[in-house]
Design an enzyme around this catalytic site. Structure first.
Site, PDB file in Angstrom:
ATOM      1  N   ASP A   1       0.859  -1.192   0.000  1.00  0.00           N
ATOM      2  CA  ASP A   1       0.000   0.000   0.000  1.00  0.00           C
ATOM      3  C   ASP A   1       0.891   1.236   0.000  1.00  0.00           C
ATOM      4  OD1 ASP A   1       0.799  -0.631   2.713  1.00  0.00           O
ATOM      5  OD2 ASP A   1      -0.643   0.853   3.437  1.00  0.00           O
TER       6      ASP A   1
ATOM      7  N   GLU B   1      -0.082  -1.029   5.838  1.00  0.00           N
ATOM      8  CA  GLU B   1       1.003  -0.582   6.723  1.00  0.00           C
ATOM      9  C   GLU B   1       0.905   0.902   7.010  1.00  0.00           C
ATOM     10  OE1 GLU B   1       4.852   0.983   8.077  1.00  0.00           O
ATOM     11  OE2 GLU B   1       3.736   1.566   6.307  1.00  0.00           O
TER      12      GLU B   1
HETATM   13 ZN   LIG Z   1       6.737   2.082   4.395  1.00  0.00          ZN
END
Ligand SMILES: [Zn+2]
Length: 454
Positions: A90, A157
């Site tokens: 992501d 994340e």
């Molecule tokens: Zn990162």
């Protein structure tokens, strides 16, 4: 094939194209999961499947929370502890009004002048693709590992990793897996980021501060603003903020910071003696150190007020006023001890504290482990001039979720970054040089060759 030939036979042009293609898939994560376009995440997973046929044929594959792929390359022997390689696919959004600042469109994946451009080229599709390229290549060269190799790529994340890394870590814990080591993003080789340091430094993150958000609320009398009470709720919030800012948490020298300063000492233009003897001198010089915000963040728990609010109209006293603070907690402190401190420096003031997001500081990984040594050796094979320096990360990575399955967690990508490169992360003109990308792949190939079966 000999180990050095394995590296030489690698097809870099094809890998560069793969990274460029991966950047074109807009896998943007938002704090509100509802806003994420999961079709594109599916597309990314399909891209991995098509691009890396060996991995998809050989590895056991699981999908955590639908979008976090776990690849397990099983070995013949079960005697050795497995290795876990992490990354996340992501990326943070590109702010609307910043698009014009980009020299190449952020999701174009343009390859130009020895660079690959775009969002995710440094954070962190470079890592995902480098890991996949290295393993795909080793597989096609008949390499077999002497232990299981795990790869996990987070899809959230940037927004906390609650569904990806956290769930994957839970599953590993339930299976009682203990990893030899975990390698994630974090440190890199820096050339100009530490003032006075005369050599490139390969900084390896061995711990992360905790990051916690709290909300402080004050309740009081409402009423008309023409006859205000001596203490308004907004005034009290202001007092609390000011008391906290004037009374920071105590400074402390923890192992990663002490080791960082001591390892740097011989290579500094100035302050060699001070840094070498930081253990003894810290009590005297920490007030001076604290004047630099970065150093200050390394030596104490910081409390930063980031949001505040109260009334709705100009002539009414709000009954409630509030502020939100982001705490970055140093090893040795905890969320609760920090809240105690906030109360202590605000005697006689009534307020409520609500914990919004709780993340305690990570454990500190050893710098005497076998895997840390291997890491250092490989970095020096690729970058002979770099000094290996352990450090404390102020920001967070997915790797902290795996603390219960591993003692040796190291945060490092084998790229050289300048201040300018670093500033592009989460900002405009993010790009990676092809040399850097190649070195990341070489790093993983070399690292895994250390764990080759006989
Ligand atoms: Zn990162």
């Amino acid at each position: 094939m000999s180990n050095s030939n394995i590296e030489k036979s690698f097809n870099l042009d094809r890998a560069v194209q793969h990274l460029a293609d991966s950047i074109k898939i807009k896998t943007v994560s938002y704090p509100d999961y509802e806003k994420m376009d999961f079709k594109l995440f599916d597309e990314f997973l399909l891209f991995l499947e098509k691009t890396y046929p060996n991995i998809n044929r050989v590895c056991k594959k699981e999908l955590v929370s639908g979008y976090c792929p776990v690849y397990i390359w099983e070995s013949q022997s079960n005697n050795n502890k497995p290795i876990l390689l992490l990354g996340h696919y992501d990326v943070v959004p590109v702010e609307k009004d910043s698009e014009a600042d980009w020299e190449e469109a952020p999701f174009s994946g343009t390859v130009k002048d020895d660079y690959i451009w775009g969002r995710g080229s440094l954070d962190d599709k470079n890592q995902v693709i480098a890991v996949m390229e290295a393993i795909e290549h080793l597989m096609s060269n008949d390499y077999t590992p002497d232990r299981d190799i795990y790869m996990v790529f987070g899809f959230d994340e940037e927004i906390g990793g609650m569904r990806g890394a956290e769930e994957a870590a839970k599953a590993f814990k339930e299976r009682n897996i203990e990893f030899e080591c975990v390698i994630d993003e974090g440190g890199c080789i820096i050339t100009d980021m530490i003032e006075g340091l005369t050599v490139p430094a390969a900084i390896i993150g061995i711990a992360e501060k905790g990051s916690t958000n709290i909300k402080i609320t004050v309740e009081g009398q409402g009423g008309h603003s023409s006859m205000p009470d001596r203490n308004t709720t907004i005034g009290t919030i202001a007092k609390i903020i000011s008391n906290v800012e004037n009374n920071p948490m105590p400074a402390r020298l923890i192992m990663p910071v002490r080791e960082m300063l001591r390892t740097m000492a011989p290579y500094m233009k100035e302050n060699k003696f001070v840094l070498k003897n930081i253990d003894h001198l810290f009590p005297i010089i920490n007030p001076v150190m604290a004047k630099n915000p970065l150093i200050n963040a390394l030596i104490r728990t910081t409390i930063a007020f980031t949001m505040t609010g109260g009334g709705d109209v100009p002539n009414v006293l709000p009954r409630k006023a509030w502020t939100v603070a982001n705490l970055r907690i140093l090893q040795g402190d905890s969320v609760d001890s920090t809240l105690e401190h906030i109360k202590k420096v605000n005697p006689g003031i009534n307020f409520e504290i609500e914990k919004m997001l709780v993340e305690e500081p990570s454990e500190i990984s050893s710098i005497d482990s076998e895997s840390y040594k291997i890491l250092g050796n490989i970095i020096n094979e690729i970058y002979p001039e770099a000094v290996i320096i352990p450090y404390l990360m102020i920001g967070g990575t997915d790797s902290r979720k795996y603390l219960e399955s591993c003692k040796n967690i190291y945060r490092f990508s084998a790229v050289i970054l300048t201040k300018e490169d670093d500033a592009a992360i989460h900002s405009s003109n993010e790009r990676i040089s092809i040399i850097n990308f190649h070195n990341m792949i070489r790093f993983y190939i070399r690292f895994l060759l250390r764990y080759q079966s006989e």
